[in-house]
Design a protein around this motif. Structure first.
Motif, mmCIF file in Angstrom:
data_model
loop_
_atom_site.group_PDB
_atom_site.id
_atom_site.type_symbol
_atom_site.label_atom_id
_atom_site.label_comp_id
_atom_site.label_asym_id
_atom_site.label_seq_id
_atom_site.Cartn_x
_atom_site.Cartn_y
_atom_site.Cartn_z
ATOM 1 N N UNK A 143 8.037 10.325 7.054
ATOM 2 C CA UNK A 143 8.240 9.677 5.756
ATOM 3 C C UNK A 143 8.563 10.742 4.695
ATOM 4 N N UNK A 144 9.628 10.536 3.895
ATOM 5 C CA UNK A 144 10.054 11.587 2.963
ATOM 6 C C UNK A 144 9.249 11.650 1.664
ATOM 7 N N UNK A 145 8.266 10.764 1.493
ATOM 8 C CA UNK A 145 7.503 10.745 0.242
ATOM 9 C C UNK A 145 8.174 9.833 -0.768
ATOM 10 N N UNK A 180 3.514 5.692 0.522
ATOM 11 C CA UNK A 180 2.614 6.311 1.486
ATOM 12 C C UNK A 180 1.345 6.795 0.810
ATOM 13 N N UNK A 181 0.350 7.053 1.610
ATOM 14 C CA UNK A 181 -0.941 7.508 1.098
ATOM 15 C C UNK A 181 -1.526 8.491 2.105
ATOM 16 N N UNK A 182 -1.904 9.690 1.608
ATOM 17 C CA UNK A 182 -2.561 10.649 2.507
ATOM 18 C C UNK A 182 -4.017 10.250 2.705
ATOM 19 N N UNK A 183 -4.491 10.322 3.925
ATOM 20 C CA UNK A 183 -5.903 10.049 4.196
ATOM 21 C C UNK A 183 -6.429 11.146 5.105
ATOM 22 N N UNK A 184 -7.741 11.168 5.303
ATOM 23 C CA UNK A 184 -8.289 12.216 6.176
ATOM 24 C C UNK A 184 -7.863 12.020 7.629
ATOM 25 N N UNK A 217 -4.750 11.199 8.407
ATOM 26 C CA UNK A 217 -3.295 11.340 8.470
ATOM 27 C C UNK A 217 -2.630 10.500 7.399
ATOM 28 N N UNK A 218 -1.328 10.432 7.475
ATOM 29 C CA UNK A 218 -0.584 9.720 6.440
ATOM 30 C C UNK A 218 -0.499 8.230 6.740
ATOM 31 N N UNK A 219 -0.861 7.417 5.736
ATOM 32 C CA UNK A 219 -0.729 5.964 5.883
ATOM 33 C C UNK A 219 0.567 5.552 5.210
ATOM 34 N N UNK A 220 1.374 4.794 5.914
ATOM 35 C CA UNK A 220 2.613 4.277 5.339
ATOM 36 C C UNK A 220 2.403 2.792 5.032
ATOM 37 N N UNK A 221 2.683 2.387 3.794
ATOM 38 C CA UNK A 221 2.516 0.975 3.419
ATOM 39 C C UNK A 221 3.892 0.318 3.383
ATOM 40 N N UNK A 222 4.083 -0.648 4.243
ATOM 41 C CA UNK A 222 5.379 -1.337 4.341
ATOM 42 C C UNK A 222 5.185 -2.782 3.900
ATOM 43 N N UNK A 223 5.899 -3.181 2.854
ATOM 44 C CA UNK A 223 5.749 -4.548 2.325
ATOM 45 C C UNK A 223 7.020 -5.345 2.481
ATOM 46 N N UNK A 224 6.882 -6.666 2.443
ATOM 47 C CA UNK A 224 8.056 -7.530 2.512
ATOM 48 C C UNK A 224 7.699 -8.869 3.131
ATOM 49 N N UNK A 225 8.738 -9.611 3.555
ATOM 50 C CA UNK A 225 8.550 -10.924 4.194
ATOM 51 C C UNK A 225 7.959 -11.945 3.224
ATOM 52 N N UNK A 226 8.475 -11.921 2.018
ATOM 53 C CA UNK A 226 8.091 -12.900 1.007
ATOM 54 C C UNK A 226 8.274 -14.338 1.528
ATOM 55 N N UNK A 227 7.266 -15.169 1.408
ATOM 56 C CA UNK A 227 7.387 -16.581 1.810
ATOM 57 C C UNK A 227 6.323 -17.397 1.094
ATOM 58 N N UNK A 228 6.520 -18.677 1.104
ATOM 59 C CA UNK A 228 5.525 -19.554 0.470
ATOM 60 C C UNK A 228 4.333 -19.719 1.389
#
Ligand code: FES
Length: 257
Positions: A4-6, A21-25, A27-38
């Motif tokens: 992940x490039x930051x 992304x978020x650094x944690x002890x 390793x790096x956590x990548x947060x991927x969002x999407x799939x908007x629906x009702x």
């Protein structure tokens, strides 16, 4: 497969994807969002999660997926949040809602507007965000579309036929008919059946089963309930009625181990 490039990103095209992304002890956590629906409508929620996972795996090296969740956002009919005095008759009550998925920015704006209203008695943005504003020109089309959608979902839920014979495996939930009444049945991992009345306690629409999060979701205004009937998300405030005749219902359906 890239690292992940930051930074934070949101796609301009459909379907929308957001990345941060978020650094944690660990390793790096990548947060991927999407799939908007009702909420409560369309394909099974698990399909939405699968699409996000596939998208992530195509772009990055993913070792593990420790978390996944859905969030519910309130959308207003004219697209702007409601921020300010609740009504003219409630001088000491303020609301801030309808952020339309932009909680970080709109939440900051809400803090600034409400702070000014309380301390100075006025804000330059008071009328724009006024919760009692009338914006018929900007709202009418969406208002009609949304009400049509609610009416359609209400009828669909009441009229859709239910199978005569059902089989409910462990971890599975289904809407069934027992004693002439619709109800929701979920069998937990120990084989115990949990039965609730699937009529939403907000305005009476019929709930649908969300297998990805083992919850009962309302397609009309987005209320969500646990498989035991507790409220997870409003506008409903009352839990679902649990049915006590579980033994009777157990005889009507089959468990497949
Ligand atoms: S009827 Fe279910 S949330 Fe309104």
């Amino acid at each position: 497969m890239d690292k992940y490039p930051g930074g934070m990103y949101i796609s301009a095209e459909d379907p929308t994807r957001s990345l941060r992304s978020q650094d944690t002890e660990n390793g790096e956590l990548l947060l991927v969002g999407g799939e908007n629906h009702k909420t409560g409508q369309g394909v099974n929620t698990q399909n939405h999660y699968d699409l996000l996972v596939n998208y992530s795996r195509k772009l990055f090296s993913i070792e593990d997926i420790p978390y996944r969740w859905s969030t519910q956002d309130c959308m207003t009919v004219d697209g702007l949040p409601y921020i300010g005095q609740y009504t003219e008759k409630t001088p000491n009550m303020y609301i801030a809602t309808g952020y339309g998925k932009w909680g970080m920015t709109n939440g900051t704006a809400a803090g600034m507007v409400i702070k000014d209203l309380i301390i100075k008695g006025d804000s330059p943005w008071k009328d724009v965000y006024n919760p009692s504003r009338q914006t018929i020109k900007a709202s009418a089309k969406k208002y009609i579309t949304e009400n049509y959608n609610v009416a359609r979902e209400l009828l669909k839920g009441k009229l859709s036929p239910l199978p005569n014979k059902v089989e409910i495996k462990r971890g599975e939930g289904k809407v069934i008919e027992a004693d002439g009444q619709r109800c929701g049945a979920f069998r937990d991992t120990l084989g115990k059946l949990h039965i609730v009345n699937t009529t939403c306690t907000h305005l009476g629409c019929e709930l649908t089963w969300n297998s990805a999060e083992t919850s009962w979701d309302c397609p009309c205004h987005g209320s969500r309930f646990s498989y035991k009937g507790e409220v997870i998300e409003g506008p409903a405030i009352k839990p679902l009625d649990a049915r006590n005749d579980v033994n009777l219902i157990e005889r009507l359906i089959k468990e497949d181990f």
